[in-house]
Design an enzyme around this catalytic site. Structure first.
Site, short mmCIF file in Angstrom:
data_model
loop_
_atom_site.label_atom_id
_atom_site.label_comp_id
_atom_site.label_asym_id
_atom_site.label_seq_id
_atom_site.Cartn_x
_atom_site.Cartn_y
_atom_site.Cartn_z
N GLU A 7 0.63 -1.05 -0.12
CA GLU A 7 0.22 -0.35 -0.18
C GLU A 7 0.76 1.55 0.12
OE1 GLU A 7 -0.89 -2.89 2.21
OE2 GLU A 7 -3.27 -2.50 2.97
N ASP A 80 -1.74 -5.29 3.83
CA ASP A 80 -2.17 -6.01 4.71
C ASP A 80 -2.85 -7.14 5.04
OD1 ASP A 80 -0.46 -3.10 5.90
OD2 ASP A 80 -2.58 -1.85 6.02
N GLU A 84 -10.12 -5.47 4.52
CA GLU A 84 -9.44 -3.94 4.07
C GLU A 84 -7.87 -4.36 2.75
OE1 GLU A 84 -11.24 -0.72 2.70
OE2 GLU A 84 -11.74 -1.90 4.49
N TYR A 292 1.72 -5.56 13.43
CA TYR A 292 0.65 -5.14 12.17
C TYR A 292 -0.70 -4.35 13.43
CZ TYR A 292 -3.06 -4.46 8.73
OH TYR A 292 -4.07 -2.88 8.46
N ARG A 294 -3.68 -3.31 13.22
CA ARG A 294 -4.55 -3.35 12.93
C ARG A 294 -5.60 -4.98 13.35
NH1 ARG A 294 -4.05 0.39 9.07
NH2 ARG A 294 -5.02 2.03 9.25
#
Length: 820
Positions: A7, A80, A84, A292, A294
């Site tokens: 991303e 990720d 999403e 990570y 989230r």
């Protein structure tokens, strides 16, 4: 060659260092495709098929990705490891599969950006998880249907840039319902009684005791008369130690952070908003320092657990290490393949990372300490409670408690937290004394002073950002990746304001809440929203098919919308129209911009609609009612009383005075920021006309009028006296204690500005942007966090024109100078 797509550029740069020359690493800059901005973009008649379009701000990126794909034989999708990220990977495949065959695409996921993790992940590429893609797609379509179908209903009721959102509106509901609880709360009086006592023999250090029981029942003293009676009995009594209770309690370390608990701690401890906390965590993640960020899983990789245990043993000693690793249970919907948020290398202590930015070091320290503490033994605390009784008639029992840390356990890593020694459910609700002298059962005590304090019960506290996130999580509303955006939207829409970290609904926020709950209560019900989250989880685990779920939801939504048509009660409308039929003398039509407003014509038009359809909207009825109030002098008194008409409130003298002062001001030129044009003169005129028409100014309009006065204060004679007379208050200070003003002053040295740059349809002009921010700061005294970040980013491009740049760079957190 192999094309790797992530991303962000920062992540691409880090990963590029770990892979060989046969890889090209590019960044998609987030989503490359999405639903269209101004259309529903969902074919509800054909399986809710989304009509995705290329994201307008990513056209250059898309062209670069396509060009890179043409040079490669294989594409590795590495966004990720969440819903999403999976959706971004799928959109990239759809975008590029015409250039590279679909069978040449693979998916790679990793929880940390370290060399070992990246090499391992790329050694075992997999396939896209289409169930996870479907879950994200269902969420996107669900949110689009709610936003596009409900917002138009809202626009009819509430003016301004309002919108409804599936999770956002539930969060607003929680805030507004709490505010209503606070407003309706009736405080009740109660009394706290106690005494300052001492031993009759040494040591005679005084200590405080609190009344806990009266004749074996909890002491509840409701008023001053009762307190006086009890006080009189106590003064005639003597005190003796009934018993001394000693016990040792344990405090276990808390679990490592997940997204929600990190956002809460960052808000409470560091004062970071959820959005800022996630931005800082993103930087730490992309620099390979944390896993990570989230996640809703408390899971810890075995290798990380073992490394942490080895660190604890060597750093603190074997006695701080539990026999078996501590394991924390995640909630049912958590993805155990993910990990909690932890440092990638436990040996990288906060003290060893002095080159981090101050805010990054603060957040990293929180994460590191929480993780290390989570793998340590509990602390042990010795608690001693003295129970002291009176002799005589009624038996009054007092208590005093002291605590002492016997063994710090996990606190060696996390520090003695403020919350560490709070009472548990099994402990008495008494505050601790700093220390109790040695006491023996049966010994008498001397009362130095009887204490009494009247108190009142308090209403529930307003939500803070941290407690609202906790409430959303506990109710199952939203997911880790949505909390920061949800709160940011409430702030952006001006539905809430912050007062000393508490969230207070604005007038607009309350109106939106009242309409949505009144018209669509089931849709924005906390329980229903949580159930929808569970269904999205079931789509991800494959037990629910996303289109079937959407069919059921959409049928229910249409039913609710049908029942929510905002129509006014016909009999009331009929009565108001009859009253307005008595009006003979109407105000002259007025022109505002390109439109002409004619009150007589408006009443006639609405009356014709009512005659034809038998009903009008609530908003139209409110308009008629306002006009009836305006012309109350021409309406029969009995009819006016029956309709409860009231004369419009006169414009306060201080408001008229403000308009008088501004009438002599020479306003600045209109300025364009993006597509918006800001013209102080036109805005002043629109407010003046509104007051002339007998329409009251809203709270926001009155605040804006004050801001204009302050902005043009140099043109107003004796402004200090005016300011005090009109109670304008001091010019608001910048939230960063002068930093923003200092950076703006530094930019005044710039003489040679870069030429404007055109990207797509937008033109970026540094000079105009600076002048706009400077003007806004001069008027309001502050800028938004986003504006300050953009200003600091821009100043680095002109560092060569600022003589003292290197001297102040660290002080104001400015970037390194950018090469021309």
């Amino acid at each position: 060659m192999k094309l790797v797509i992530v991303e962000s550029p920062a992540k691409a740069k880090t990963i590029n260092k770990y892979l060989g020359k046969e890889y090209i690493v590019k960044a998609s800059m987030g989503h490359v495709r999405d639903l269209p901005l101004k259309k529903l973009g969902v074919d509800v008649e054909n399986g809710f098929k989304p009509a995705y379009v290329n994201t307008s701000g990513r056209l250059k990126v898309i062209a670069e990705l396509k060009a890179a794909a043409k040079k490669c034989d294989e594409v590795i999708l590495a966004p990720d490891p969440d819903r999403e990220g999976e959706a971004i990977a799928w959109h990239l495949l759809e975008l590029l599969k015409g250039i590279v065959p679909p069978e040449k695409f693979s998916r790679v996921t990793y929880n940390e950006i370290t060399k070992s993790a990246i090499i391992e992940a790329f050694s075992r590429p997999g396939e896209l998880d289409m169930k996870r893609v479907d879950s994200q797609q269902a969420r996107r379509v669900l949110d689009r249907l709610v936003g596009f179908k409900v917002s138009p209903l809202l626009w009819k009721q509430v003016r301004g840039g309002v919108s409804a959102g599936r999770v956002q509106s539930v969060a607003l509901r929680l805030v507004c319902e709490r505010e209503n609880e606070i407003k309706s709360f009736n405080p009740e009086e109660y009394w706290m009684l106690g005494a300052t006592v001492q031993k009759l023999v040494d040591p005679r250090d005084p200590f405080a005791v609190k009344l806990a029981q009266i004749d074996g029942e909890k002491a509840e003293i409701k008023n001053g008369e009762q307190a006086a009676r009890v006080r009189a009995e106590l003064e005639a009594s003597s005190l003796r130690v009934a018993r001394v209770i000693e016990k040792e309690i344990q405090r276990k370390a808390r679990a490592p952070f997940i997204t929600s608990s990190l956002q809460q701690a960052a808000s409470s401890v560091c004062g970071f908003s959820p959005a800022r906390a996630m931005s800082i965590a993103q930087a730490l993640y992309e620099n390979g320092l944390i896993t990570y960020m989230r996640t809703d899983s408390f899971n810890i990789a075995r290798s990380a657990q073992e490394a942490c245990r080895a660190f604890v043993a060597s750093e603190y000693g074997a006695e701080y290490l539990p026999e078996e690793p501590n394991v924390y249970k995640s909630r049912g919907s958590a993805q155990e393949a993910h990990e909690a948020i932890r440092p990638t290398e436990v040996s990288q202590t906060p003290q060893s990372l002095s080159k981090l930015k101050p805010e990054e070091l603060k957040l990293y320290t929180l994460i590191w300490e929480r993780f290390v503490a989570s793998q340590m033994v509990p602390s042990r605390i010795a608690r001693r409670t003295a129970e002291i009784e009176t002799d005589g008639g009624n038996t009054y029992l007092f208590r005093a408690t002291s605590s002492e840390i016997v063994f710090p356990g996990y606190m060696r890593a996390s520090g003695i937290e403020k919350a560490a020694d709070k009472k548990g459910d099994d402990d008495d609700d008494e505050s601790d004394e700093a220390g109790l002298p040695p006491l023996v059962e049966g010994e008498k005590l001397d009362c130095l002073e009887w204490l009494g304090e009247r108190k009142y019960t308090k209403p529930p506290a307003r939500y803070s950002e941290a407690s609202l996130i906790k409430a959303l999580e506990e109710n199952g509303v939203g997911r880790p990746s949505t909390y920061a955006q949800t709160l940011a939207t409430l702030d952006k829409r001006e539905y809430v304001t912050k007062e000393k970290r508490s969230l207070v609904p604005t007038e607009a926020g309350m109106r939106v809440f009242e309409f949505l709950v009144g018209a669509l209560d089931p849709l924005f019900n906390v329980k229903f929203t949580a159930e929808m989250e569970e269904k999205l989880d079931k789509i991800e685990d494959g037990t629910v098919e996303w289109v079937d779920m959407m069919r059921g939801f959409y049928a229910q939504l249409l039913e609710w919308l049908e029942g929510a048509k905002d129509m006014a009660e016909p009999e009331a409308t009929k009565a108001i129209l009859a009253a307005l039929g008595q009006v003979k003398d109407w105000a002259e039509p007025t022109k505002r911009g390109r439109r002409t407003y004619d009150e007589r014509e408006t009443v006639t038009s609405v009356g014709e609609q009512f005659a034809a359809e038998g009903q009008v909207t609530s908003r139209q009825q409110q308009l008629l009612f306002g006009l009836a109030c305006k012309y109350i002098d021409q309406i029969d008194g009995t009819l006016a009383k029956g309709l409860k008409l009231e004369r419009p409130e006169a414009t306060p003298p201080e408001t008229l005075r403000k308009f008088e002062l501004l009438s002599a001001v020479k306003f600045g030129e209109a300025r364009k920021v993006g597509k918006k044009v800001y013209d102080d003169g036109k805005f002043y005129e629109s407010l003046r006309r509104q007051v002339q028409d007998g329409r009251a100014l809203s709270v926001r309009q009155r605040a804006a009028l004050d801001s204009i006065l302050i902005k043009y204060s140099e043109q107003i004679p004796d402004f200090d006296a005016v300011k005090e007379d009109l109670d304008l208050g001091a010019r608001p200070e910048a939230a960063d204690s002068g930093q923003t003003g200092a950076v703006i002053d530094l930019m005044k040295a710039v003489r040679n500005w870069n030429p404007p740059v055109k990207r797509g349809k937008r033109e970026f002009n540094d000079r105009e942007f600076y002048e706009s921010l400077s003007s806004q700061f001069a008027g309001k005294g502050s800028l938004s966090e986003k504006q300050v970040a953009a200003l600091k980013k821009m100043i680095a491009r002109y560092a060569d024109q600022i003589a003292e740049y290197e001297e102040v760079r660290e002080r104001y957190g400015l970037p390194e100078p950018k090469a021309k």
